[in-house]
Design a protein around this motif. Structure first.
Motif, short mmCIF file in Angstrom:
data_model
loop_
_atom_site.label_atom_id
_atom_site.label_comp_id
_atom_site.label_asym_id
_atom_site.label_seq_id
_atom_site.Cartn_x
_atom_site.Cartn_y
_atom_site.Cartn_z
N LEU A 117 0.87 -0.97 -0.06
CA LEU A 117 -0.01 0.02 0.07
C LEU A 117 0.83 1.22 0.13
O LEU A 117 1.67 1.53 0.94
N ASP A 118 0.75 2.03 -0.96
CA ASP A 118 1.55 3.22 -1.33
C ASP A 118 0.93 4.48 -1.09
O ASP A 118 -0.19 4.67 -1.48
N TRP A 119 1.76 5.57 -1.20
CA TRP A 119 1.31 7.02 -1.16
C TRP A 119 1.65 7.60 -2.27
O TRP A 119 2.94 7.43 -3.02
N SER B 261 -2.35 3.61 -3.32
CA SER B 261 -2.21 2.75 -4.52
C SER B 261 -1.75 1.43 -4.05
O SER B 261 -0.61 1.53 -3.23
N ALA B 262 -2.63 0.28 -4.19
CA ALA B 262 -2.01 -0.97 -3.82
C ALA B 262 -1.37 -1.59 -5.13
O ALA B 262 -2.18 -2.10 -5.91
N ARG B 263 0.01 -1.57 -5.08
CA ARG B 263 0.87 -1.77 -6.17
C ARG B 263 0.55 -3.05 -6.50
O ARG B 263 0.90 -3.50 -7.59
N LYS C 38 -6.00 1.45 -7.57
CA LYS C 38 -6.14 2.95 -7.12
C LYS C 38 -7.56 3.17 -6.92
O LYS C 38 -7.68 4.11 -6.24
N GLY C 39 -8.52 2.42 -7.02
CA GLY C 39 -9.88 2.77 -6.78
C GLY C 39 -10.62 2.16 -5.68
O GLY C 39 -11.92 2.50 -5.59
N GLN C 40 -9.86 1.49 -4.95
CA GLN C 40 -10.70 1.05 -3.65
C GLN C 40 -10.98 2.14 -2.67
O GLN C 40 -10.66 2.92 -2.49
N GLU D 200 9.25 0.79 0.76
CA GLU D 200 8.54 1.28 1.90
C GLU D 200 7.12 1.17 1.41
O GLU D 200 6.49 1.42 0.68
N TRP D 201 6.28 0.50 2.50
CA TRP D 201 4.75 0.61 2.29
C TRP D 201 3.84 1.11 3.59
O TRP D 201 4.32 1.28 4.69
N MET D 202 2.87 1.54 3.43
CA MET D 202 2.00 1.94 4.61
C MET D 202 1.27 0.79 5.04
O MET D 202 0.91 -0.13 4.55
#
Length: 309
Positions: free
Chosen positions: A146-148, A182-184, A196-198, A278-280
């Motif tokens: 999960l990204d920013w 964004s869930a890469r 990107k749309g969840q 790195e991810w959230m």
């Protein structure tokens, strides 16, 4: 003018407010106090066009801070929502719109190293939108990446169909801040909308600043911190495709309407582009902002798999 959508209490309906220092002025109540019919929601105001905005501004100038009783509330006493809590249409997202982001994406996301020759457009549904303080959902069963992405958001004020770039800025109502979560690891055969749309993947706010208040939207610093550590900092002067180009390009095939939102792309510094990546994660707090507009803060929380919350 700084405009916000707010709720005065848990039970209260969402209202259109005007930020004045440390207070928020209820737009509809201001009109009623002056014997005028003013809009109660952000979309209602946008639909009125420049003439409607001018009438509200004239009322503010006439009152000049001497607010009628009951229309001004301390900002600290209200909850700000997303400026447009439920957009009428999908948000237009722009991918790969800063040169350095193109380079970092090519390293880890299998995107081309070549600069795109046209804007890369995707969409986020209205259900992705959340406001200041709302939680970004992290479902570990669905994503581990999960990204920013902090972005300048452009809000359209009048219908734009096949407009020329030279005339495009006349269609802008104002500007805000958006995080393109964004869930890469949820891209599907090159399609981005599920990534990107969840739900909760479009934090938006805290306000909309009208276009007349922003001298140059192509000279705004934008930044993002994760748990107080800076991850992104750049300036909109580095946009690969500027705002007039984006409006002109999208409107060649899809009519832009009042209240539509364009998220203009993110600069370098996303989690996927870091070494190591790195991810959230649940417990993280994302803070970001754009100069002249404001700061958006959202926690990340865990949710359960399908059938659980």
């Amino acid at each position: 003018m700084k405009l916000a959508t707010y709720r005065a209490s848990v039970e209260a309906s969402a209202r259109l407010g005007i930020i004045a220092g440390d207070q928020i002025i209820d737009c509809e109540a201001l009109g009623a106090a002056l014997g005028e019919d003013f809009p109660a929601t952000m979309l209602d105001l946008i639909d009125l066009g420049p003439a409607g905005l001018a009438v509200v501004q004239q009322a503010l100038d006439e009152v000049d801070g001497d607010w009628p009783i009951g229309i001004a509330v301390p900002l600290s006493n209200v909850r700000l929502l997303a400026p447009i809590p439920r957009p009428r249409k999908n948000i237009f997202g722009i991918g790969l719109n800063y040169v350095e982001h193109v380079a970092e994406s090519a390293k880890t996301l299998d995107t081309s190293r070549e600069l795109p020759d046209k804007p890369v457009v995707f969409t986020k549904p209205p259900t992705a939108v959340i406001g200041p303080g709302d939680a970004i959902q992290h479902n570990a069963a669905m994503t581990q990446q999960l990204d920013w992405e902090v972005e300048l958001a452009v809000i359209i004020g009048s219908t734009a169909c096949r407009v020329a770039a030279d005339n495009a800025m006349a269609h802008v109502f104002g500007y805000s801040v958006m995080v393109d979560v964004s869930a890469r690891d949820n891209r599907r055969a090159g399609q981005w909308i599920f990534s990107k749309g969840q739900d909760t993947y479009a934090p938006f706010g805290p306000v909309i600043v009208t276009a007349d208040e922003i001298d140059d939207p192509h000279d705004l610093t934008l930044w993002l911190n994760v748990n107080g550590v800076e991850k992104q900092r750049s300036n909109t002067r580095h946009l690969l495709f500027d705002i007039p180009t984006l409006i002109a390009d999208i409107s060649t095939g899809m009519t832009l309407e009042p209240g539509d939102i364009i998220a203009t792309g993110t600069p370098e510094g996303v989690g996927a582009g870091r070494d190591p990546q790195e991810w959230m994660w649940p417990g993280d707090v994302i803070e970001c902002g754009v100069d002249g507009i404001g700061t958006l803060r959202n926690p990340v929380v865990a949710i359960g798999p399908v059938g659980q919350r």
